[in-house]
Design a protein around this motif. Structure first.
Motif, PDB file in Angstrom:
ATOM      1  N   GLN A  83      -2.544  -8.979  -1.273  1.00 35.29           N
ATOM      2  CA  GLN A  83      -1.175  -8.920  -0.746  1.00 35.29           C
ATOM      3  C   GLN A  83      -0.970 -10.100   0.187  1.00 35.29           C
ATOM      4  O   GLN A  83      -1.523 -10.132   1.300  1.00 35.29           O
ATOM      5  CB  GLN A  83      -0.933  -7.606  -0.006  1.00 35.29           C
ATOM      6  CG  GLN A  83       0.509  -7.445   0.453  1.00 35.29           C
ATOM      7  CD  GLN A  83       0.778  -6.094   1.068  1.00 35.29           C
ATOM      8  OE1 GLN A  83      -0.114  -5.464   1.622  1.00 35.29           O
ATOM      9  NE2 GLN A  83       2.018  -5.627   0.971  1.00 35.29           N
TER      10      GLN A  83
ATOM     11  N   GLU B  88       4.833 -10.093   0.681  1.00 32.75           N
ATOM     12  CA  GLU B  88       4.925  -9.815  -0.747  1.00 32.75           C
ATOM     13  C   GLU B  88       4.268  -8.486  -1.102  1.00 32.75           C
ATOM     14  O   GLU B  88       3.583  -7.880  -0.291  1.00 32.75           O
ATOM     15  CB  GLU B  88       4.259 -10.947  -1.534  1.00 32.75           C
ATOM     16  CG  GLU B  88       4.897 -12.311  -1.314  1.00 32.75           C
ATOM     17  CD  GLU B  88       4.236 -13.387  -2.155  1.00 32.75           C
ATOM     18  OE1 GLU B  88       4.443 -14.569  -1.821  1.00 32.75           O
ATOM     19  OE2 GLU B  88       3.538 -13.053  -3.130  1.00 32.75           O
ATOM     20  N   GLY B  89       4.502  -8.043  -2.327  1.00 33.43           N
ATOM     21  CA  GLY B  89       3.862  -6.821  -2.808  1.00 33.43           C
ATOM     22  C   GLY B  89       2.433  -7.090  -3.238  1.00 33.43           C
ATOM     23  O   GLY B  89       1.994  -8.221  -3.338  1.00 33.43           O
ATOM     24  N   LEU B  90       1.705  -6.010  -3.482  1.00 35.06           N
ATOM     25  CA  LEU B  90       0.333  -6.147  -3.974  1.00 35.06           C
ATOM     26  C   LEU B  90       0.353  -6.784  -5.358  1.00 35.06           C
ATOM     27  O   LEU B  90       1.192  -6.453  -6.202  1.00 35.06           O
ATOM     28  CB  LEU B  90      -0.345  -4.776  -4.080  1.00 35.06           C
ATOM     29  CG  LEU B  90      -1.041  -4.239  -2.848  1.00 35.06           C
ATOM     30  CD1 LEU B  90      -0.026  -3.782  -1.829  1.00 35.06           C
ATOM     31  CD2 LEU B  90      -1.967  -3.099  -3.213  1.00 35.06           C
TER      32      LEU B  90
END
Lengths: 113, 113
Positions: free
Chosen positions: A38, A42-44
């Motif tokens: 991550q 931001e997203g994973l």
């Protein structure tokens, strides 16, 4: 039950240093194993995965090998870059009726120039 | 690639109020979405599985009336934290599985004051 134990940070390294993030798991059956990353804001994102024993996942210079005998999936990179600064999560995908992702606590890595 | 958009990224609310978090699949249809919660220095924990057009499946220990999930369309799932309390302050992440892998939103940091 199913669980993932990973190295806790935070960890700070200098650019070009060697990185190892330990991850061990407990699971019934033969789960698939993952490393997610991550980046700030931001997203994973999936970094790499391995679906069976002795499989090696690799991506962006990172590697991890599925070790059934030691129930481990340690993440390594030979030379880290500033852009590798992020939080890294080890995870397993359970098998059986309801498939679920089980995560470790995550480890924050900061790489300094 | 498949993208999951989560909104808002941060929210602060007063105790006793309700907060809604949205999770949208931008370029694919998601019949199933997943909601996770992360406490400080803890793992990402699966809270519930959201099913389009039917009731969500909650993990053991998660209060259904506290965390309302609605998945009314193939591209939108919402999580509403009702009558929020400071102990609900946490990081919430949604996820979907467009094909072979999981895609995650960037998360929502909820702070209840």
């Amino acid at each position: 039950g199913n669980s993932v134990t990973q190295m806790e940070g935070p960890v700070t390294l200098s650019e070009e240093a060697f990185l190892t993030i330990n991850c061990t798991y407990t699971a019934t059956g033969y789960p698939s194993l993952f490393w997610y990353v991550q980046y700030p804001g931001e997203g994973l994102q999936l970094l790499l995965k391995a679906t069976k024993a002795d499989d090696k996942g690799s991506n962006k210079g990172f590697e991890a090998t599925y070790r059934k005998e030691t129930t481990s999936f340690h993440l390594e990179k030979g030379s880290v870059q500033v852009s590798d600064s992020a939080v890294y999560f080890c995870a397993l995908l359970t098998q059986g009726g309801s498939e679920k992702l089980v995560f470790g606590k995550g480890m924050k890595l900061t790489v300094n120039p | 690639g498949a993208v999951v958009s989560q909104h808002p990224s941060r929210v602060i609310c007063k105790s006793g109020t309700s907060v809604k978090i949205e999770c949208r699949s931008l370029d694919f249809q998601a019949t199933t979405m997943f909601w996770y919660r992360q406490f400080p220095k803890k793992s990402l924990m699966l809270m519930a599985t959201s099913n389009e057009g039917s009731k969500a499946t909650y993990e053991q220990g998660v209060e259904k009336d506290k965390f309302l999930i609605n998945h009314a369309s193939l591209t939108l799932s919402t999580l509403t934290v009702t009558s929020a309390h400071p102990e609900d302050s946490s990081f919430y992440i949604c996820s979907a599985r467009p094909s072979a892998g999981y895609t995650f939103g960037s998360g929502t940091r909820l702070t209840v004051v």
